[in-house]
Design a protein around this motif. Structure first.
Motif, mmCIF file in Angstrom:
data_model
loop_
_atom_site.group_PDB
_atom_site.id
_atom_site.type_symbol
_atom_site.label_atom_id
_atom_site.label_comp_id
_atom_site.label_asym_id
_atom_site.label_seq_id
_atom_site.Cartn_x
_atom_site.Cartn_y
_atom_site.Cartn_z
ATOM 1 N N ARG A 159 0.844 -1.194 0.000
ATOM 2 C CA ARG A 159 0.000 0.000 0.000
ATOM 3 C C ARG A 159 0.883 1.250 0.000
ATOM 4 N NH1 ARG A 159 -5.075 0.261 3.950
ATOM 5 N NH2 ARG A 159 -5.614 -1.423 2.488
ATOM 6 N N PRO A 160 0.820 2.078 -1.044
ATOM 7 C CA PRO A 160 1.649 3.293 -1.085
ATOM 8 C C PRO A 160 1.210 4.301 -0.038
ATOM 9 C CG PRO A 160 0.092 3.260 -2.910
ATOM 10 C CD PRO A 160 -0.021 1.925 -2.241
ATOM 11 N N VAL A 161 2.178 5.025 0.510
ATOM 12 C CA VAL A 161 1.888 6.053 1.519
ATOM 13 C C VAL A 161 2.434 7.414 1.101
ATOM 14 C CG1 VAL A 161 2.303 6.801 3.908
ATOM 15 C CG2 VAL A 161 1.781 4.401 3.421
ATOM 16 N N ILE A 258 20.156 18.786 -4.576
ATOM 17 C CA ILE A 258 19.735 19.401 -5.830
ATOM 18 C C ILE A 258 18.710 18.485 -6.502
ATOM 19 C CG2 ILE A 258 20.529 20.365 -8.002
ATOM 20 C CD1 ILE A 258 23.367 20.336 -6.743
ATOM 21 N N PRO A 259 17.518 18.988 -6.818
ATOM 22 C CA PRO A 259 16.473 18.138 -7.422
ATOM 23 C C PRO A 259 16.933 17.494 -8.729
ATOM 24 C CG PRO A 259 15.567 20.244 -6.716
ATOM 25 C CD PRO A 259 17.057 20.370 -6.595
ATOM 26 N N VAL A 260 16.464 16.258 -8.938
ATOM 27 C CA VAL A 260 16.669 15.563 -10.213
ATOM 28 C C VAL A 260 15.270 15.259 -10.756
ATOM 29 C CG1 VAL A 260 17.896 13.713 -11.411
ATOM 30 C CG2 VAL A 260 18.715 14.493 -9.184
ATOM 31 N N PRO A 261 14.581 16.249 -11.299
ATOM 32 C CA PRO A 261 13.161 16.094 -11.650
ATOM 33 C C PRO A 261 12.892 15.086 -12.751
ATOM 34 C CG PRO A 261 14.032 18.183 -12.474
ATOM 35 C CD PRO A 261 15.085 17.607 -11.583
ATOM 36 N N ALA A 262 13.886 14.758 -13.561
ATOM 37 C CA ALA A 262 13.658 13.809 -14.655
ATOM 38 C C ALA A 262 13.480 12.379 -14.157
ATOM 39 C CB ALA A 262 14.823 13.866 -15.648
ATOM 40 N N LEU A 263 13.901 12.079 -12.915
ATOM 41 C CA LEU A 263 13.761 10.733 -12.373
ATOM 42 C C LEU A 263 12.404 10.578 -11.704
ATOM 43 C CD1 LEU A 263 17.267 10.115 -10.739
ATOM 44 C CD2 LEU A 263 16.443 9.362 -12.971
ATOM 45 N N PRO A 264 11.662 9.519 -11.997
ATOM 46 C CA PRO A 264 10.381 9.281 -11.320
ATOM 47 C C PRO A 264 10.587 9.131 -9.819
ATOM 48 C CG PRO A 264 10.633 7.838 -13.219
ATOM 49 C CD PRO A 264 11.958 8.478 -12.992
ATOM 50 N N ALA A 265 9.651 9.678 -9.043
ATOM 51 C CA ALA A 265 9.772 9.639 -7.582
ATOM 52 C C ALA A 265 9.705 8.202 -7.076
ATOM 53 C CB ALA A 265 8.664 10.473 -6.946
ATOM 54 N N LEU A 266 10.386 7.972 -5.956
ATOM 55 C CA LEU A 266 10.246 6.704 -5.237
ATOM 56 C C LEU A 266 8.912 6.694 -4.503
ATOM 57 C CD1 LEU A 266 13.657 6.076 -3.425
ATOM 58 C CD2 LEU A 266 12.680 4.718 -5.262
ATOM 59 N N THR A 267 8.327 5.529 -4.369
ATOM 60 C CA THR A 267 7.117 5.380 -3.560
ATOM 61 C C THR A 267 7.433 4.485 -2.378
ATOM 62 O OG1 THR A 267 5.704 5.583 -5.521
ATOM 63 C CG2 THR A 267 4.707 4.664 -3.544
ATOM 64 N N ALA A 268 7.181 5.009 -1.189
ATOM 65 C CA ALA A 268 7.388 4.230 0.036
ATOM 66 C C ALA A 268 6.036 3.955 0.675
ATOM 67 C CB ALA A 268 8.290 4.987 1.009
ATOM 68 N N GLY A 269 5.953 2.855 1.403
ATOM 69 C CA GLY A 269 4.685 2.543 2.037
ATOM 70 C C GLY A 269 4.731 1.215 2.763
ATOM 71 N N TRP A 270 3.550 0.673 3.023
ATOM 72 C CA TRP A 270 3.423 -0.522 3.845
ATOM 73 C C TRP A 270 3.299 -1.786 2.998
ATOM 74 C CZ3 TRP A 270 4.925 -0.040 8.486
ATOM 75 C CH2 TRP A 270 4.642 1.090 9.243
ATOM 76 N N ALA A 271 3.830 -2.869 3.528
ATOM 77 C CA ALA A 271 3.597 -4.209 2.997
ATOM 78 C C ALA A 271 3.105 -5.076 4.151
ATOM 79 C CB ALA A 271 4.873 -4.793 2.395
ATOM 80 N N VAL A 272 2.106 -5.894 3.891
ATOM 81 C CA VAL A 272 1.551 -6.804 4.902
ATOM 82 C C VAL A 272 1.183 -8.112 4.220
ATOM 83 C CG1 VAL A 272 0.619 -4.888 6.270
ATOM 84 C CG2 VAL A 272 -0.840 -6.027 4.587
ATOM 85 N N ARG A 273 0.926 -9.117 5.021
ATOM 86 C CA ARG A 273 0.414 -10.371 4.445
ATOM 87 C C ARG A 273 -1.013 -10.168 3.953
ATOM 88 N NH1 ARG A 273 2.327 -15.519 6.099
ATOM 89 N NH2 ARG A 273 0.213 -16.128 6.632
ATOM 90 N N ARG A 274 -1.864 -9.645 4.822
ATOM 91 C CA ARG A 274 -3.250 -9.345 4.443
ATOM 92 C C ARG A 274 -3.749 -8.195 5.306
ATOM 93 N NH1 ARG A 274 -6.394 -14.330 5.869
ATOM 94 N NH2 ARG A 274 -8.099 -12.824 5.808
ATOM 95 N N TRP A 275 -4.260 -7.154 4.657
ATOM 96 C CA TRP A 275 -4.753 -6.004 5.417
ATOM 97 C C TRP A 275 -5.925 -6.378 6.304
ATOM 98 C CZ3 TRP A 275 -2.335 -1.678 6.325
ATOM 99 C CH2 TRP A 275 -1.319 -1.278 5.449
ATOM 100 N N ASP A 276 -6.814 -7.236 5.807
ATOM 101 C CA ASP A 276 -8.001 -7.562 6.604
ATOM 102 C C ASP A 276 -7.687 -8.476 7.778
ATOM 103 O OD1 ASP A 276 -7.538 -9.952 5.303
ATOM 104 O OD2 ASP A 276 -9.434 -10.007 4.219
#
Length: 300
Positions: A159-161, A258-276
């Protein structure tokens, strides 16, 4: 076969060593071997290959190990949830992540969570790669993993955060420090400080630079983003890193991000076995971190 046989066998497959598991389980190496032999007799198949440096699963062993790891992880998770129901809000949340995550993404959330759930405990386990985090989830050793999101992984929900743009970390005395932004072409033949080759962020960065026809040289390797930025600040090299807010400002007069705008941003977030299947406490902590990451993004 018994549940303990399966637990010991899964531990042997992870460790690759009978003696290491014997130490972890506070028993003899012979006792560990007996657990494995009992399974082999029951199934009529060899499960481990013995080598001078340890043991590795046979094809049959791989099949059993994968099923045992997933099954025991689910059982352990269910038992912890039942324990937390009995203890109301006094349970625990186990999180695995990289070495610098708490500082950059979770500091305010940890304080907020502790204020709301004073009887709950937080346990943090450090891993150096997303693969290690996934293994910890699959084995049921943790509830949540904070990762750099990449390709889908079987039996893991991601899940991206927060999205983090890339920046070039350089010493204020470096000629590149005067630039308002950096293009990938500026990195051609640059000698960079890099994260380990198996890390998701390093793999993504390498792929994106390769698409632009850029082949930088990673001649220094570190285990985390903070160390890479510190070395760049000290003038020991250049580092393409996520633009972490904690490194901006007057506290680091010798550093430029110094920004490198040409590179797509990294996405950080959660990983779980099952959210429910998350416990209420684990879900509350995950939501608290996401809330505070959202506040950070708005402030920037």
């Amino acid at each position: 076969m018994t549940l303990e046989d399966l637990r010991v066998f899964a531990a042997v497959c992870r460790a690759g060593s009978l003696s290491a598991v014997a130490r972890d389980f506070s028993c003899t190496q012979s006792a560990v071997s007996q657990h494995v032999k009992r399974l082999e007799r029951e199934l009529g198949l060899s499960l481990l290959e013995r080598h001078t440096r340890g043991v590795v699963p046979t094809p049959a062993g791989h099949t059993l190990s994968a099923a045992v790891t997933e099954g025991l992880g689910g059982i352990d998770h269910a038992l912890r949830r039942l324990e937390e129901v009995a203890r109301a809000d006094g349970g625990s949340v186990r999180v695995t992540t990289g070495a610098t995550t708490v500082r950059h993404f979770m500091a305010a959330a940890v304080v907020d969570f502790r204020r709301r759930f004073p009887r709950a405990s937080l346990e943090f386990q450090t891993e150096t790669s997303s693969r290690g985090c996934f293994d910890a989830l699959a084995a049921g050793r943790v509830d949540l993993a904070w990762i750099t999101l990449g390709l889908p992984v079987r039996a893991i929900e991601q899940r991206p955060v927060v999205e983090i743009p890339w920046a070039l970390a350089v010493s204020a005395s470096d000629p590149l420090a005067a630039k308002a932004h950096v293009e990938p072409a500026d990195l051609q033949d640059a000698r960079l400080i890099g994260l380990p080759q198996n890390s998701t962020s390093r793999l993504q960065l390498g792929a994106w630079l390769a698409e632009a026809g850029i082949r930088p040289v990673f001649d220094t390797s570190v285990t985390d983003w903070d160390t890479a930025i510190l070395l760049a600040e000290l003038g020991l090299g250049l580092a393409v890193v996520p633009a972490l807010p904690a490194w901006n400002g007057p506290g680091h007069p010798d550093l430029r991000l110094i920004p490198v705008p040409a590179l797509p941003a990294l996405t950080a977030g959660w990983a779980v076995r099952r959210w429910d299947a998350l416990s209420p406490l684990a879900r509350a902590f995950a939501d608290t971190v996401a809330h505070h990451c959202g506040k950070q993004t708005v402030q920037k």
